[in-house]
Write a protein that holds these residues in place. Sequence first.
Motif, PDB file in Angstrom:
ATOM      1  N   GLY A  34      35.841  35.498  44.345  1.00  0.00           N
ATOM      2  CA  GLY A  34      36.246  36.888  44.135  1.00  0.00           C
ATOM      3  C   GLY A  34      37.071  37.411  45.290  1.00  0.00           C
ATOM      4  N   GLN A  35      36.682  37.047  46.500  1.00  0.00           N
ATOM      5  CA  GLN A  35      37.423  37.477  47.689  1.00  0.00           C
ATOM      6  C   GLN A  35      38.822  36.864  47.699  1.00  0.00           C
ATOM      7  OE1 GLN A  35      35.452  36.363  51.325  1.00  0.00           O
ATOM      8  NE2 GLN A  35      36.936  37.408  52.623  1.00  0.00           N
ATOM      9  N   GLN A  38      40.974  38.665  45.066  1.00  0.00           N
ATOM     10  CA  GLN A  38      41.356  40.001  45.515  1.00  0.00           C
ATOM     11  C   GLN A  38      42.446  39.916  46.586  1.00  0.00           C
ATOM     12  OE1 GLN A  38      38.128  42.324  47.047  1.00  0.00           O
ATOM     13  NE2 GLN A  38      39.452  44.033  47.612  1.00  0.00           N
ATOM     14  N   HIS A  39      42.288  39.019  47.546  1.00  0.00           N
ATOM     15  CA  HIS A  39      43.264  38.891  48.631  1.00  0.00           C
ATOM     16  C   HIS A  39      44.632  38.460  48.092  1.00  0.00           C
ATOM     17  CE1 HIS A  39      44.558  38.493  52.762  1.00  0.00           C
ATOM     18  NE2 HIS A  39      45.005  37.271  52.498  1.00  0.00           N
ATOM     19  N   LEU A  40      44.631  37.478  47.209  1.00  0.00           N
ATOM     20  CA  LEU A  40      45.911  37.023  46.656  1.00  0.00           C
ATOM     21  C   LEU A  40      46.579  38.112  45.825  1.00  0.00           C
ATOM     22  CD1 LEU A  40      45.073  33.347  45.625  1.00  0.00           C
ATOM     23  CD2 LEU A  40      46.553  34.108  47.498  1.00  0.00           C
ATOM     24  N   GLU A  50      48.020  40.899  37.398  1.00  0.00           N
ATOM     25  CA  GLU A  50      47.040  40.826  36.311  1.00  0.00           C
ATOM     26  C   GLU A  50      47.057  39.487  35.579  1.00  0.00           C
ATOM     27  OE1 GLU A  50      44.664  43.143  35.974  1.00  0.00           O
ATOM     28  OE2 GLU A  50      45.649  43.970  37.753  1.00  0.00           O
ATOM     29  N   HIS A  51      47.938  38.596  35.986  1.00  0.00           N
ATOM     30  CA  HIS A  51      48.043  37.300  35.320  1.00  0.00           C
ATOM     31  C   HIS A  51      47.483  36.160  36.167  1.00  0.00           C
ATOM     32  CE1 HIS A  51      50.530  39.075  32.194  1.00  0.00           C
ATOM     33  NE2 HIS A  51      51.151  39.729  33.159  1.00  0.00           N
ATOM     34  N   LEU A  52      46.949  36.472  37.350  1.00  0.00           N
ATOM     35  CA  LEU A  52      46.419  35.458  38.247  1.00  0.00           C
ATOM     36  C   LEU A  52      44.910  35.568  38.346  1.00  0.00           C
ATOM     37  CD1 LEU A  52      46.985  33.259  40.518  1.00  0.00           C
ATOM     38  CD2 LEU A  52      46.664  35.176  42.081  1.00  0.00           C
ATOM     39  N   PHE A  53      44.252  34.440  38.193  1.00  0.00           N
ATOM     40  CA  PHE A  53      42.796  34.368  38.316  1.00  0.00           C
ATOM     41  C   PHE A  53      42.448  33.149  39.154  1.00  0.00           C
ATOM     42  CE2 PHE A  53      43.945  36.188  34.268  1.00  0.00           C
ATOM     43  CZ  PHE A  53      43.246  37.370  34.270  1.00  0.00           C
ATOM     44  N   VAL A  54      41.461  33.286  40.017  1.00  0.00           N
ATOM     45  CA  VAL A  54      40.977  32.143  40.779  1.00  0.00           C
ATOM     46  C   VAL A  54      39.818  31.565  39.994  1.00  0.00           C
ATOM     47  CG1 VAL A  54      39.969  31.369  42.942  1.00  0.00           C
ATOM     48  CG2 VAL A  54      41.735  33.126  42.964  1.00  0.00           C
ATOM     49  N   GLY A  55      39.931  30.289  39.661  1.00  0.00           N
ATOM     50  CA  GLY A  55      38.949  29.671  38.785  1.00  0.00           C
ATOM     51  C   GLY A  55      37.878  28.863  39.473  1.00  0.00           C
ATOM     52  N   GLY A  56      38.106  28.429  40.694  1.00  0.00           N
ATOM     53  CA  GLY A  56      37.095  27.629  41.366  1.00  0.00           C
ATOM     54  C   GLY A  56      37.666  26.919  42.570  1.00  0.00           C
ATOM     55  N   TYR A  57      36.811  26.164  43.226  1.00  0.00           N
ATOM     56  CA  TYR A  57      37.192  25.417  44.425  1.00  0.00           C
ATOM     57  C   TYR A  57      36.564  24.045  44.345  1.00  0.00           C
ATOM     58  CZ  TYR A  57      37.562  24.066  49.315  1.00  0.00           C
ATOM     59  OH  TYR A  57      37.842  23.385  50.472  1.00  0.00           O
ATOM     60  N   ARG A  58      37.403  23.012  44.517  1.00  0.00           N
ATOM     61  CA  ARG A  58      36.882  21.648  44.449  1.00  0.00           C
ATOM     62  C   ARG A  58      37.793  20.717  45.237  1.00  0.00           C
ATOM     63  NH1 ARG A  58      34.807  18.803  39.008  1.00  0.00           N
ATOM     64  NH2 ARG A  58      33.824  17.045  40.025  1.00  0.00           N
ATOM     65  N   ASP A  59      37.186  19.867  46.030  1.00  0.00           N
ATOM     66  CA  ASP A  59      37.905  18.854  46.801  1.00  0.00           C
ATOM     67  C   ASP A  59      39.059  19.451  47.609  1.00  0.00           C
ATOM     68  OD1 ASP A  59      36.238  16.902  45.681  1.00  0.00           O
ATOM     69  OD2 ASP A  59      37.584  16.606  43.974  1.00  0.00           O
ATOM     70  N   GLY A  60      38.824  20.601  48.225  1.00  0.00           N
ATOM     71  CA  GLY A  60      39.832  21.210  49.087  1.00  0.00           C
ATOM     72  C   GLY A  60      40.919  21.979  48.355  1.00  0.00           C
ATOM     73  N   LEU A  85      48.783  32.890  52.905  1.00  0.00           N
ATOM     74  CA  LEU A  85      47.979  34.096  52.684  1.00  0.00           C
ATOM     75  C   LEU A  85      46.492  33.783  52.733  1.00  0.00           C
ATOM     76  CD1 LEU A  85      49.882  35.892  49.787  1.00  0.00           C
ATOM     77  CD2 LEU A  85      49.472  36.800  52.078  1.00  0.00           C
ATOM     78  N   LEU A  86      46.093  32.700  52.089  1.00  0.00           N
ATOM     79  CA  LEU A  86      44.676  32.326  52.083  1.00  0.00           C
ATOM     80  C   LEU A  86      44.184  31.934  53.470  1.00  0.00           C
ATOM     81  CD1 LEU A  86      43.953  30.329  48.836  1.00  0.00           C
ATOM     82  CD2 LEU A  86      42.993  32.484  49.549  1.00  0.00           C
ATOM     83  N   HIS A  87      45.045  31.267  54.229  1.00  0.00           N
ATOM     84  CA  HIS A  87      44.639  30.823  55.562  1.00  0.00           C
ATOM     85  C   HIS A  87      44.482  31.996  56.524  1.00  0.00           C
ATOM     86  CE1 HIS A  87      46.078  26.436  54.792  1.00  0.00           C
ATOM     87  NE2 HIS A  87      44.887  26.672  54.285  1.00  0.00           N
ATOM     88  N   GLN A  88      44.909  33.194  56.134  1.00  0.00           N
ATOM     89  CA  GLN A  88      44.674  34.390  56.948  1.00  0.00           C
ATOM     90  C   GLN A  88      43.179  34.714  56.995  1.00  0.00           C
ATOM     91  OE1 GLN A  88      47.012  37.496  55.165  1.00  0.00           O
ATOM     92  NE2 GLN A  88      48.950  36.698  55.963  1.00  0.00           N
ATOM     93  N   LEU A  89      42.460  34.278  55.975  1.00  0.00           N
ATOM     94  CA  LEU A  89      41.016  34.503  55.926  1.00  0.00           C
ATOM     95  C   LEU A  89      40.307  33.250  56.444  1.00  0.00           C
ATOM     96  CD1 LEU A  89      40.825  36.072  52.347  1.00  0.00           C
ATOM     97  CD2 LEU A  89      40.834  37.281  54.532  1.00  0.00           C
TER      98      LEU A  89
END
Length: 155
Positions: A34-35, A38-40, A50-60, A85-89
């Motif tokens: 979720g974080q 929201q950040h992206l 509204e067309h982007l969703f994060v679905g999961g995390y696997r193998d990096g 952008l993600l590496h900012q967190l």
Amino acid sequence: MSIKVKRSRAQPMSRLLGGNGELAPLMRTARLIGQAQQHLREHLPAEVREHLFVGGYRDGKLTLLTDRAVWLTWLRYEQPRLLELLHQLPEFSAVSGFALKVRPVRPLKVPPRQVRSLPVPAADEISACAADVEDPRLKGALERLASHAERNDQR
């Protein structure tokens, strides 16, 4: 005489979800996803958000879902920027790339309502049969069936 203490259901549930509970890793992953979403979204153009969703995390790899191929193509070109952008967190420093997928969002399709219609003469015949039947279950079913007749005086 023994006194029974009624335990609150909130206590075992909070143990499951937080701290070292069984579902704690799952809840942590859900919060992180979720974080990330929201950040992206905060850093995307308005037409893409509204067309982007994060679905999961696997193998990096973080799975990014979109509802149209055109946005998938856009995401492919924007991968390096999105990764920065993600590496900012700090929580997402281990993300090495993305798995991009299209999952079209289909609108909920309500099935058409099937209206029952039974001619009055047919209902009268079914009612006559129900009057001669001794089995209470069959008699009830026939009476319910006969009740579907379109009678002008009932409408």
